[in-house]
Design a protein around this motif. Structure first.
Motif, PDB file in Angstrom:
ATOM      1  N   ASP A 280       0.829  -1.209   0.000  1.00  0.00           N
ATOM      2  CA  ASP A 280       0.000   0.000   0.000  1.00  0.00           C
ATOM      3  C   ASP A 280       0.861   1.256   0.000  1.00  0.00           C
ATOM      4  O   ASP A 280       0.533   2.250  -0.664  1.00  0.00           O
ATOM      5  CB  ASP A 280      -0.923  -0.004   1.226  1.00  0.00           C
ATOM      6  CG  ASP A 280      -1.968  -1.109   1.160  1.00  0.00           C
ATOM      7  OD1 ASP A 280      -2.246  -1.573   0.035  1.00  0.00           O
ATOM      8  OD2 ASP A 280      -2.485  -1.510   2.225  1.00  0.00           O
ATOM      9  N   THR A 284       0.698   3.874  -3.077  1.00  0.00           N
ATOM     10  CA  THR A 284       0.371   5.280  -2.792  1.00  0.00           C
ATOM     11  C   THR A 284       1.509   6.201  -3.204  1.00  0.00           C
ATOM     12  O   THR A 284       1.279   7.292  -3.747  1.00  0.00           O
ATOM     13  CB  THR A 284       0.066   5.452  -1.296  1.00  0.00           C
ATOM     14  OG1 THR A 284      -0.965   4.538  -0.905  1.00  0.00           O
ATOM     15  CG2 THR A 284      -0.381   6.874  -1.001  1.00  0.00           C
ATOM     16  N   SER A 288       1.624   9.222  -6.092  1.00  0.00           N
ATOM     17  CA  SER A 288       1.978  10.608  -5.756  1.00  0.00           C
ATOM     18  C   SER A 288       3.040  11.192  -6.684  1.00  0.00           C
ATOM     19  O   SER A 288       3.084  12.407  -6.882  1.00  0.00           O
ATOM     20  CB  SER A 288       2.466  10.677  -4.306  1.00  0.00           C
ATOM     21  OG  SER A 288       3.677   9.945  -4.144  1.00  0.00           O
TER      22      SER A 288
END
Length: 427
Positions: A280, A284, A288
């Motif tokens: 995760d 993520t 970004s």
């Protein structure tokens, strides 16, 4: 009077070089025994690469005899490989003749590879030599100091693979001053060493691995990325271990390495299995940085130890498809992604749709549901043909990532009876 019928020697030297280059090694050796001219032409090709294996005594002795008794052979060696993975008692004599042969060819070598083990480490002996023409180096070093001393004497290095034998080397802040390698283009090895060679170099491809037992944090990655950004050319290919990676490291990557084209996350540490929480963090973090990456084409997330053998469920394919659709919306240049467990996805450029390379019942069900309305595939019968008449069904994801081009197959498609080349589908 004897008339020679050796017409091959009347050919220009350049053509003879091309002919010899196509011959197998056994035929090159046989051809070198026919006459002096062909011997002088074949010897540099036959002995261009020399390998000493600690497990083959007879071959090592024969190669040593040829190198030490023939100046032509010694001047012809360009790549020297030492494989020292045997027992010390069995390798003592072989190691001695390896050093003698290496000293005979040191002035002419352009590539040096040392594969050693804990039983016999020859790096300390090899570091006594100087290789003025060395451009490729693969070797393990006892410590950081010996690495800097050896590399500093070889500024012409272009490809460097360097590792540390010490399982717990000093931290990056404790290492000595960096060395200048203005021609260095690729680096593979310990993260503790890349910071010493990146400044002022031309590194565009880097593979960074942390040594087992070293506590790694995001600040270490930040320091590495900041150092790589000081290369004289933009870094385009980056591979590293995902252990210890965090949001701060992603932020530094987006700020310092905006020219990346290929990015690979890998886990090779047996004592650090990858869990869903770290995945995760990786997902993520990638999301970004994608808006800042204007050249990124490929992302690989590979766990060599954890989830390779797990079956892929339909929910996992759906989740990855939605994630990749979001990623491609953030970064329009993204074309290929490898997701755990070893699922490779390819993306059509015009429609932006993703397809996987899985060949299971689950993937077939998903493909039937999601890929029937892809514009690039409407009315297309997917198969390949080569020049010998062989044919088969095309795996679309492998087509998109270029695997069929590597096999040099002639790709043919049909739409309304008109043959189409593979590049028409890919574009």
């Amino acid at each position: 009077m004897v008339v020679s019928n050796n017409k091959i020697c009347s050919l220009p030297i350049e053509i003879l070089h091309d002919i010899i280059a196509y011959l197998p090694l056994v035929d090159e050796i046989r051809l070198s025994r026919t006459c002096r001219l062909l011997n002088d032409l074949c010897i540099p090709v036959v002995y261009r690469q020399v390998s000493f294996n600690s497990r083959t005594t007879s071959q090592a002795v024969k190669c040593y005899d040829v190198i030490t008794h023939s100046d032509l052979v010694a001047r012809s060696v360009r790549k020297f490989t030492l494989n020292l993975t045997g027992k010390p008692t069995a390798c003592e004599f072989r190691w001695h003749i390896c050093l003698d042969a290496l000293g005979k060819t040191a002035s002419f070598l352009t590539s040096l590879c040392l594969v050693s083990s804990g039983n016999l480490d020859g790096s300390s002996e090899i570091m006594k030599f100087t290789f003025p023409r060395l451009r490729e180096l693969t070797m393990s070093f006892p410590d950081v100091i010996s690495f800097t001393q050896f590399v500093d004497n070889h500024p012409r290095l272009v490809h460097l693979s360097a590792f540390l034998n010490d399982p717990l080397p000093p931290r990056l802040s404790c290492e000595p001053l960096p060395v200048l390698l203005p021609m260095l283009e690729t680096f593979t090895g310990s993260a503790q060493l890349v910071a010493l060679v990146a400044r002022g170099s031309r590194i565009f491809r880097a593979t960074i691995m942390w040594d087992i037992g070293l506590d790694v944090s995001s600040s270490d990655y930040e320091q590495i990325f900041n150092t790589l950004s000081q290369s004289t050319v933009p870094l385009t290919h980056l591979e590293f271990n995902m252990v210890g990676f965090g949001p701060q490291a992603f932020a530094t990557m987006a700020r310092s390495l905006k020219a990346l084209e290929q990015l690979k996350f890998r886990n090779t540490h047996h004592h650090n299995p990858i869990n869903s929480r770290l995945y995760d963090v990786i997902y993520t973090g990638i999301e970004s940085i994608l808006p800042e990456m204007k050249c990124l084409v490929r992302i690989d997330i590979i766990d060599d130890l954890g989830l390779i053998d797990l079956d892929t469920s339909l929910e996992q394919i759906e989740m990855q498809y939605r994630m990749l659709s979001l990623w491609s919306a953030l970064c329009n240049t993204l074309e290929i992604c490898t997701m755990p467990p070893r699922i490779t996805w390819g993306r059509f450029k015009k429609s932006g749709r993703w397809i996987s390379d899985l060949e299971t019942k689950v993937s077939s069900t998903w493909m039937t549901k999601h890929c029937k309305d892809i514009p690039e595939l409407l009315g297309v019968q997917r198969y390949w043909e080569d020049s010998r008449g062989s044919s088969g069904e095309v795996n679309l994801a492998r087509l998109l990532r270029g695997d069929y081009w590597k096999d040099k197959r002639i790709m043919m498609f049909k739409r309304s009876g008109r043959p189409r080349r593979a590049h028409e589908i890919r574009s």
